[in-house]
Design a protein around this motif. Structure first.
Motif, PDB file in Angstrom:
ATOM      1  N   GLY A  46       8.053  44.669  22.508  1.00  0.00           N
ATOM      2  CA  GLY A  46       7.321  45.606  23.341  1.00  0.00           C
ATOM      3  C   GLY A  46       6.067  44.940  23.851  1.00  0.00           C
ATOM      4  O   GLY A  46       5.645  43.898  23.336  1.00  0.00           O
ATOM      5  N   LEU A  47       5.500  45.539  24.894  1.00  0.00           N
ATOM      6  CA  LEU A  47       4.260  44.990  25.440  1.00  0.00           C
ATOM      7  C   LEU A  47       3.525  46.124  26.155  1.00  0.00           C
ATOM      8  O   LEU A  47       4.127  46.883  26.920  1.00  0.00           O
ATOM      9  CB  LEU A  47       4.575  43.865  26.437  1.00  0.00           C
ATOM     10  CG  LEU A  47       3.386  43.017  26.908  1.00  0.00           C
ATOM     11  CD1 LEU A  47       2.834  42.150  25.773  1.00  0.00           C
ATOM     12  CD2 LEU A  47       3.805  42.118  28.079  1.00  0.00           C
ATOM     13  N   ALA A  48       2.241  46.238  25.882  1.00  0.00           N
ATOM     14  CA  ALA A  48       1.423  47.274  26.517  1.00  0.00           C
ATOM     15  C   ALA A  48       0.550  46.613  27.583  1.00  0.00           C
ATOM     16  O   ALA A  48       0.128  45.461  27.427  1.00  0.00           O
ATOM     17  CB  ALA A  48       0.548  47.959  25.466  1.00  0.00           C
ATOM     18  N   ALA A  49       0.279  47.363  28.668  1.00  0.00           N
ATOM     19  CA  ALA A  49      -0.470  46.798  29.797  1.00  0.00           C
ATOM     20  C   ALA A  49      -1.811  46.171  29.376  1.00  0.00           C
ATOM     21  O   ALA A  49      -2.166  45.103  29.890  1.00  0.00           O
ATOM     22  CB  ALA A  49      -0.669  47.871  30.875  1.00  0.00           C
ATOM     23  N   PRO A  50      -2.565  46.776  28.443  1.00  0.00           N
ATOM     24  CA  PRO A  50      -3.834  46.136  28.059  1.00  0.00           C
ATOM     25  C   PRO A  50      -3.643  44.704  27.543  1.00  0.00           C
ATOM     26  O   PRO A  50      -4.549  43.883  27.649  1.00  0.00           O
ATOM     27  CB  PRO A  50      -4.373  47.058  26.958  1.00  0.00           C
ATOM     28  CG  PRO A  50      -3.788  48.395  27.280  1.00  0.00           C
ATOM     29  CD  PRO A  50      -2.406  48.096  27.811  1.00  0.00           C
ATOM     30  N   GLN A  51      -2.455  44.410  26.993  1.00  0.00           N
ATOM     31  CA  GLN A  51      -2.235  43.060  26.462  1.00  0.00           C
ATOM     32  C   GLN A  51      -2.162  41.990  27.552  1.00  0.00           C
ATOM     33  O   GLN A  51      -2.267  40.801  27.269  1.00  0.00           O
ATOM     34  CB  GLN A  51      -0.942  43.018  25.640  1.00  0.00           C
ATOM     35  CG  GLN A  51      -1.057  43.811  24.358  1.00  0.00           C
ATOM     36  CD  GLN A  51       0.193  43.655  23.542  1.00  0.00           C
ATOM     37  OE1 GLN A  51       1.176  44.337  23.775  1.00  0.00           O
ATOM     38  NE2 GLN A  51       0.181  42.721  22.596  1.00  0.00           N
ATOM     39  N   VAL A  52      -1.921  42.430  28.799  1.00  0.00           N
ATOM     40  CA  VAL A  52      -1.987  41.471  29.907  1.00  0.00           C
ATOM     41  C   VAL A  52      -3.261  41.733  30.717  1.00  0.00           C
ATOM     42  O   VAL A  52      -3.363  41.382  31.894  1.00  0.00           O
ATOM     43  CB  VAL A  52      -0.708  41.496  30.792  1.00  0.00           C
ATOM     44  CG1 VAL A  52       0.482  40.974  29.989  1.00  0.00           C
ATOM     45  CG2 VAL A  52      -0.427  42.883  31.339  1.00  0.00           C
ATOM     46  N   GLY A  53      -4.230  42.378  30.070  1.00  0.00           N
ATOM     47  CA  GLY A  53      -5.558  42.533  30.664  1.00  0.00           C
ATOM     48  C   GLY A  53      -5.693  43.695  31.626  1.00  0.00           C
ATOM     49  O   GLY A  53      -6.693  43.804  32.321  1.00  0.00           O
ATOM     50  N   VAL A  54      -4.686  44.592  31.643  1.00  0.00           N
ATOM     51  CA  VAL A  54      -4.723  45.743  32.554  1.00  0.00           C
ATOM     52  C   VAL A  54      -4.871  47.010  31.714  1.00  0.00           C
ATOM     53  O   VAL A  54      -3.957  47.413  30.993  1.00  0.00           O
ATOM     54  CB  VAL A  54      -3.422  45.828  33.403  1.00  0.00           C
ATOM     55  CG1 VAL A  54      -3.464  47.039  34.317  1.00  0.00           C
ATOM     56  CG2 VAL A  54      -3.227  44.542  34.199  1.00  0.00           C
ATOM     57  N   SER A  55      -6.041  47.647  31.802  1.00  0.00           N
ATOM     58  CA  SER A  55      -6.330  48.769  30.918  1.00  0.00           C
ATOM     59  C   SER A  55      -5.782  50.075  31.483  1.00  0.00           C
ATOM     60  O   SER A  55      -6.514  50.970  31.892  1.00  0.00           O
ATOM     61  CB  SER A  55      -7.841  48.852  30.686  1.00  0.00           C
ATOM     62  OG  SER A  55      -8.105  49.746  29.635  1.00  0.00           O
ATOM     63  N   LEU A  56      -4.449  50.157  31.521  1.00  0.00           N
ATOM     64  CA  LEU A  56      -3.759  51.349  32.001  1.00  0.00           C
ATOM     65  C   LEU A  56      -2.751  51.800  30.950  1.00  0.00           C
ATOM     66  O   LEU A  56      -2.230  50.987  30.176  1.00  0.00           O
ATOM     67  CB  LEU A  56      -3.011  51.041  33.305  1.00  0.00           C
ATOM     68  CG  LEU A  56      -3.862  50.857  34.561  1.00  0.00           C
ATOM     69  CD1 LEU A  56      -2.975  50.438  35.741  1.00  0.00           C
ATOM     70  CD2 LEU A  56      -4.632  52.135  34.906  1.00  0.00           C
ATOM     71  N   ARG A  57      -2.457  53.132  30.991  1.00  0.00           N
ATOM     72  CA  ARG A  57      -1.568  53.714  29.980  1.00  0.00           C
ATOM     73  C   ARG A  57      -0.106  53.519  30.377  1.00  0.00           C
ATOM     74  O   ARG A  57       0.518  54.376  30.998  1.00  0.00           O
ATOM     75  CB  ARG A  57      -1.898  55.195  29.776  1.00  0.00           C
ATOM     76  CG  ARG A  57      -3.363  55.408  29.394  1.00  0.00           C
ATOM     77  CD  ARG A  57      -3.675  56.821  28.988  1.00  0.00           C
ATOM     78  NE  ARG A  57      -3.233  57.127  27.644  1.00  0.00           N
ATOM     79  CZ  ARG A  57      -3.844  56.698  26.539  1.00  0.00           C
ATOM     80  NH1 ARG A  57      -4.908  55.938  26.597  1.00  0.00           N
ATOM     81  NH2 ARG A  57      -3.370  57.023  25.357  1.00  0.00           N
ATOM     82  N   LEU A  58       0.398  52.384  29.979  1.00  0.00           N
ATOM     83  CA  LEU A  58       1.751  51.992  30.365  1.00  0.00           C
ATOM     84  C   LEU A  58       2.244  50.949  29.373  1.00  0.00           C
ATOM     85  O   LEU A  58       1.485  50.057  28.994  1.00  0.00           O
ATOM     86  CB  LEU A  58       1.663  51.425  31.789  1.00  0.00           C
ATOM     87  CG  LEU A  58       2.573  50.323  32.280  1.00  0.00           C
ATOM     88  CD1 LEU A  58       3.995  50.802  32.361  1.00  0.00           C
ATOM     89  CD2 LEU A  58       2.110  49.882  33.656  1.00  0.00           C
ATOM     90  N   PHE A  59       3.499  51.090  28.922  1.00  0.00           N
ATOM     91  CA  PHE A  59       4.070  50.020  28.084  1.00  0.00           C
ATOM     92  C   PHE A  59       5.553  49.856  28.364  1.00  0.00           C
ATOM     93  O   PHE A  59       6.193  50.745  28.925  1.00  0.00           O
ATOM     94  CB  PHE A  59       3.797  50.263  26.595  1.00  0.00           C
ATOM     95  CG  PHE A  59       4.494  51.465  25.988  1.00  0.00           C
ATOM     96  CD1 PHE A  59       5.829  51.416  25.602  1.00  0.00           C
ATOM     97  CD2 PHE A  59       3.786  52.648  25.779  1.00  0.00           C
ATOM     98  CE1 PHE A  59       6.456  52.508  25.030  1.00  0.00           C
ATOM     99  CE2 PHE A  59       4.406  53.757  25.200  1.00  0.00           C
ATOM    100  CZ  PHE A  59       5.740  53.678  24.832  1.00  0.00           C
ATOM    101  N   VAL A  60       6.064  48.709  27.988  1.00  0.00           N
ATOM    102  CA  VAL A  60       7.508  48.470  28.006  1.00  0.00           C
ATOM    103  C   VAL A  60       7.927  48.203  26.560  1.00  0.00           C
ATOM    104  O   VAL A  60       7.158  47.661  25.771  1.00  0.00           O
ATOM    105  CB  VAL A  60       7.901  47.280  28.919  1.00  0.00           C
ATOM    106  CG1 VAL A  60       7.562  47.582  30.372  1.00  0.00           C
ATOM    107  CG2 VAL A  60       7.235  45.974  28.489  1.00  0.00           C
ATOM    108  N   VAL A  61       9.145  48.614  26.239  1.00  0.00           N
ATOM    109  CA  VAL A  61       9.619  48.423  24.867  1.00  0.00           C
ATOM    110  C   VAL A  61      11.141  48.305  24.908  1.00  0.00           C
ATOM    111  O   VAL A  61      11.802  48.947  25.718  1.00  0.00           O
ATOM    112  CB  VAL A  61       9.158  49.595  23.962  1.00  0.00           C
ATOM    113  CG1 VAL A  61       9.814  50.912  24.342  1.00  0.00           C
ATOM    114  CG2 VAL A  61       9.387  49.287  22.486  1.00  0.00           C
ATOM    115  N   GLN A  62      11.665  47.435  24.062  1.00  0.00           N
ATOM    116  CA  GLN A  62      13.118  47.305  23.986  1.00  0.00           C
ATOM    117  C   GLN A  62      13.625  48.048  22.767  1.00  0.00           C
ATOM    118  O   GLN A  62      13.082  47.911  21.670  1.00  0.00           O
ATOM    119  CB  GLN A  62      13.502  45.820  23.907  1.00  0.00           C
ATOM    120  CG  GLN A  62      15.016  45.628  23.962  1.00  0.00           C
ATOM    121  CD  GLN A  62      15.422  44.252  24.445  1.00  0.00           C
ATOM    122  OE1 GLN A  62      14.665  43.296  24.331  1.00  0.00           O
ATOM    123  NE2 GLN A  62      16.623  44.161  24.985  1.00  0.00           N
TER     124      GLN A  62
END
Ligand code: NI
Length: 187
Positions: A46-62
């Protein structure tokens, strides 16, 4: 699509409460594509947008299903502006994070979770998850709230360092290390 740099645990962006996504436009679609590619490149679940420096409420997860004690990869979900509807039960997890490579910690999370939000088409969607998949979703939602997995530990002394990458495994791999593989630097 592009593989984005993943920011590390000491970056203050990871401590912010992320803002709601105001509109699902072309920029957000590109971000989602890039996040999925970045997650795969990093072998994350999984990866949440803040982890790529974008402070928005969004994530991807497998999604991973447990079959015969193996975790089998399934569908990739995108959740925008997620809200927790319900949690139940408890599971002990051993968890890591792509923003803190090489460390895991054991603590407990809810065993099942139901979340709702929007999918990438902007349609209301609901995900019901249990076990490892429920763990991953809770981990990503934490990221949107500025929480890192080790905040759940009573003390940072309880972080366990994984075997350095590239070191040849000894013939008798203890169970614990297999767990480390099953619970990759989750997200
Ligand atoms: Ni993470």
């Amino acid at each position: 699509m592009a593989v984005l740099p993943i920011i590390k645990a000491d970056n203050p962006i990871l401590r912010q409460k992320a803002k709601r996504v105001p509109r699902i436009d072309a920029r957000i679609q590109k971000l989602i594509d890039d996040m999925i590619e970045t997650m795969h490149a990093a072998n994350g679940v999984g990866l949440a947008a803040p982890q790529v420096g974008v402070s928005l409420r969004l994530f991807v997860v497998q999604e991973y299903r447990e079959e015969d004690d193996q975790l089998v990869p399934g569908k990739i979900f995108t959740l925008i502006n997620p809200e927790v509807v319900k949690t139940s039960g408890e599971q002990e997890v051993e968890e890591g994070c792509l923003s803190l490579p090489g460390y895991v910690g054991r603590f407990s999370r809810a065993n099942t979770i139901t979340v709702k939000g929007l999918n990438r088409e902007g349609k209301p969607t609901r995900i019901k998850a249990e076990g490892f998949f429920a763990e991953a979703i809770q981990h990503e939602i934490d990221h949107l709230n500025g929480i890192l997995f080790f905040d759940h530990l009573p003390s940072l002394d309880q972080l366990r360092q994984l075997r350095p990458k590239g070191k040849i495994a000894e013939p008798d791999v203890p169970n614990d290390d297999i767990m480390g593989e099953r619970h990759p630097q989750s997200s």
